[in-house]
Design a protein around this motif. Sequence first.
Motif, PDB file in Angstrom:
ATOM      1  N   ARG A  67       0.841  -1.190   0.000  1.00  0.00           N
ATOM      2  CA  ARG A  67       0.000   0.000   0.000  1.00  0.00           C
ATOM      3  C   ARG A  67       0.886   1.252   0.000  1.00  0.00           C
ATOM      4  NH1 ARG A  67      -3.842   0.789   5.094  1.00  0.00           N
ATOM      5  NH2 ARG A  67      -1.847   1.437   6.004  1.00  0.00           N
ATOM      6  N   GLU A  68       1.981   1.187   0.761  1.00  0.00           N
ATOM      7  CA  GLU A  68       2.951   2.279   0.783  1.00  0.00           C
ATOM      8  C   GLU A  68       4.291   1.729   1.252  1.00  0.00           C
ATOM      9  OE1 GLU A  68       2.300   5.241   3.933  1.00  0.00           O
ATOM     10  OE2 GLU A  68       0.618   4.005   4.619  1.00  0.00           O
ATOM     11  N   GLY A  69       5.348   2.492   0.999  1.00  0.00           N
ATOM     12  CA  GLY A  69       6.669   2.060   1.443  1.00  0.00           C
ATOM     13  C   GLY A  69       7.745   2.326   0.412  1.00  0.00           C
ATOM     14  N   ARG A  70       8.890   1.685   0.625  1.00  0.00           N
ATOM     15  CA  ARG A  70      10.050   1.850  -0.266  1.00  0.00           C
ATOM     16  C   ARG A  70      10.881   0.578  -0.182  1.00  0.00           C
ATOM     17  NH1 ARG A  70      15.470   4.280   0.311  1.00  0.00           N
ATOM     18  NH2 ARG A  70      16.111   5.167  -1.707  1.00  0.00           N
ATOM     19  N   ILE A  71      11.295   0.038  -1.316  1.00  0.00           N
ATOM     20  CA  ILE A  71      12.117  -1.175  -1.365  1.00  0.00           C
ATOM     21  C   ILE A  71      13.326  -0.897  -2.252  1.00  0.00           C
ATOM     22  CG2 ILE A  71      12.218  -3.605  -2.015  1.00  0.00           C
ATOM     23  CD1 ILE A  71       9.165  -3.719  -1.655  1.00  0.00           C
ATOM     24  N   VAL A  72      14.521  -1.160  -1.700  1.00  0.00           N
ATOM     25  CA  VAL A  72      15.771  -0.957  -2.435  1.00  0.00           C
ATOM     26  C   VAL A  72      16.518  -2.284  -2.486  1.00  0.00           C
ATOM     27  CG1 VAL A  72      17.975   0.267  -2.507  1.00  0.00           C
ATOM     28  CG2 VAL A  72      15.910   1.457  -1.709  1.00  0.00           C
ATOM     29  N   VAL A  73      16.947  -2.681  -3.688  1.00  0.00           N
ATOM     30  CA  VAL A  73      17.750  -3.887  -3.887  1.00  0.00           C
ATOM     31  C   VAL A  73      19.043  -3.460  -4.578  1.00  0.00           C
ATOM     32  CG1 VAL A  73      17.904  -6.161  -4.945  1.00  0.00           C
ATOM     33  CG2 VAL A  73      15.701  -5.339  -4.078  1.00  0.00           C
ATOM     34  N   GLY A  74      20.173  -3.667  -3.900  1.00  0.00           N
ATOM     35  CA  GLY A  74      21.428  -3.172  -4.448  1.00  0.00           C
ATOM     36  C   GLY A  74      21.390  -1.660  -4.515  1.00  0.00           C
ATOM     37  N   ASP A  75      21.675  -1.109  -5.696  1.00  0.00           N
ATOM     38  CA  ASP A  75      21.652   0.342  -5.882  1.00  0.00           C
ATOM     39  C   ASP A  75      20.332   0.830  -6.457  1.00  0.00           C
ATOM     40  OD1 ASP A  75      24.311   0.602  -5.014  1.00  0.00           O
ATOM     41  OD2 ASP A  75      25.074   0.140  -7.016  1.00  0.00           O
ATOM     42  N   PHE A  79      10.691  -0.136  -5.573  1.00  0.00           N
ATOM     43  CA  PHE A  79       9.350   0.319  -5.231  1.00  0.00           C
ATOM     44  C   PHE A  79       9.449   1.571  -4.383  1.00  0.00           C
ATOM     45  CE2 PHE A  79       5.884   0.536  -2.081  1.00  0.00           C
ATOM     46  CZ  PHE A  79       4.816   0.750  -2.947  1.00  0.00           C
ATOM     47  N   ASN A  80       8.630   2.553  -4.718  1.00  0.00           N
ATOM     48  CA  ASN A  80       8.492   3.744  -3.898  1.00  0.00           C
ATOM     49  C   ASN A  80       7.057   4.233  -4.051  1.00  0.00           C
ATOM     50  OD1 ASN A  80       8.434   6.534  -2.971  1.00  0.00           O
ATOM     51  ND2 ASN A  80      10.675   6.452  -2.971  1.00  0.00           N
ATOM     52  N   GLY A  81       6.282   4.101  -2.980  1.00  0.00           N
ATOM     53  CA  GLY A  81       4.878   4.456  -3.057  1.00  0.00           C
ATOM     54  C   GLY A  81       4.644   5.927  -3.310  1.00  0.00           C
ATOM     55  N   GLU A  82       5.501   6.803  -2.750  1.00  0.00           N
ATOM     56  CA  GLU A  82       5.318   8.244  -2.925  1.00  0.00           C
ATOM     57  C   GLU A  82       5.638   8.672  -4.350  1.00  0.00           C
ATOM     58  OE1 GLU A  82       7.420  10.560  -0.091  1.00  0.00           O
ATOM     59  OE2 GLU A  82       6.145   9.974   1.599  1.00  0.00           O
ATOM     60  N   ARG A  83       6.651   8.057  -4.955  1.00  0.00           N
ATOM     61  CA  ARG A  83       7.095   8.485  -6.276  1.00  0.00           C
ATOM     62  C   ARG A  83       6.563   7.586  -7.398  1.00  0.00           C
ATOM     63  NH1 ARG A  83      12.030   9.010  -7.900  1.00  0.00           N
ATOM     64  NH2 ARG A  83      13.028   7.321  -6.737  1.00  0.00           N
ATOM     65  N   ALA A  84       5.666   6.662  -7.035  1.00  0.00           N
ATOM     66  CA  ALA A  84       5.044   5.767  -8.025  1.00  0.00           C
ATOM     67  C   ALA A  84       6.083   4.940  -8.786  1.00  0.00           C
ATOM     68  CB  ALA A  84       4.173   6.562  -8.999  1.00  0.00           C
ATOM     69  N   VAL A  85       7.136   4.521  -8.076  1.00  0.00           N
ATOM     70  CA  VAL A  85       8.137   3.634  -8.672  1.00  0.00           C
ATOM     71  C   VAL A  85       7.680   2.195  -8.481  1.00  0.00           C
ATOM     72  CG1 VAL A  85      10.513   2.793  -8.524  1.00  0.00           C
ATOM     73  CG2 VAL A  85      10.030   5.241  -8.274  1.00  0.00           C
TER      74      VAL A  85
END
Length: 373
Positions: A67-75, A79-85
């Motif tokens: 629903r919201e959040g941020r996921i980073v793998v390596g560099d 996923f970024n809920g705020e920036r629609a990534v």
Amino acid sequence: MTHSTGSGQAPLATSGRAEGWVRYRRDTFSLDVAWSVASGEVLSLYGPSGSGKSTTLRLIAGLLRPREGRIVVGDDEVFNGERAVWVSPHRRRVGYMPQQYGLFPHLSVYRNVAFGLSGGDKGDKTRRVMEVLGQLRVEDLAERYPAQISAGQQQRVALARALAPQPRLLLLDEPFSALDQELRVQLRGELKGVAAQVGIPMIVVTHDWADVLSLSDRVLALDQGKVVADGPPLELFERPSAEVLSRLTEVENVFAGRVTSLDRAAGVMSCDLGGVSLAVPFVALEAGATVRVGVRAGDILLATEPPKGLSARNVIAGKVVTVEGRRFETEVLVDCGRRFRVEVTPGAVESLGIAPGREVWLVIKSNSCFLIE
């Protein structure tokens, strides 16, 4: 299905990490979890069924959308809920092995492992498949089918398939759930070795505290969709204030020791825990091997006289140190050379006259003990 969510064979980074936080809701269940895992580190997601462990793994892999959040793998931010990534699963370069391994029954071991590879010439693909099969010591099974190999071999093949695309992050959902204890002990060590060898972050879902202690560098303990503990497993376990974690683990006694003798015919081996000898279920180790043994407090019987005529192999004399009431149970701390936590009812405390200084005997069946490492 075993998803290998990498799309190519780019060189594996020698360093990197994965981190993020997500919020997710399904019906009445809410998940709110944050994590980070470094290169070569094993992070366990631990907790009871329904706590959100597997859901977290699927969110990281991209098989569910937060629903919201941020996921980073390596560099890369995947996923970024705020920036629609939103990066699709097959482009995240995340290796994912589900609980049942998901090998295709109609494909050979070789073709199962090759399934997640794309691009490159046929020779490169063959070399990569055989390299990863060799790394997991199952290259001689390449032409067999899943039904023709053991559960432990299937696990290695499924792991090979997840590793073949050279992912930047490896996710394993209950990798030992289908294995017996002896095979679990063996494969825990192998998986720890793979993590160190490939040098990528690894997140493992488990509901077994023995898996956590023997495999993990760090643990996130989840309960009802929330993180209730985060840190090195032994450090968390030994904190007196970790009441929630103690309830989740249900393993109140963990001892380091060494194997002193083995009796395969009887199905037991003896371990010296530093002044206390304990018979535990047989595992194919050598005398002198270092181990950690777990015993749940509720699996220990307490006697105020030397017991006789028992089938239990472990009868240990000791002295009560403390008696502490906890909700509907009472925890009795007994010094036998090593201190054991024993769970009894308040009625038993009263009827047996259990109090600090009282001489008692612990009765522990060998199959109530389990080997952690």
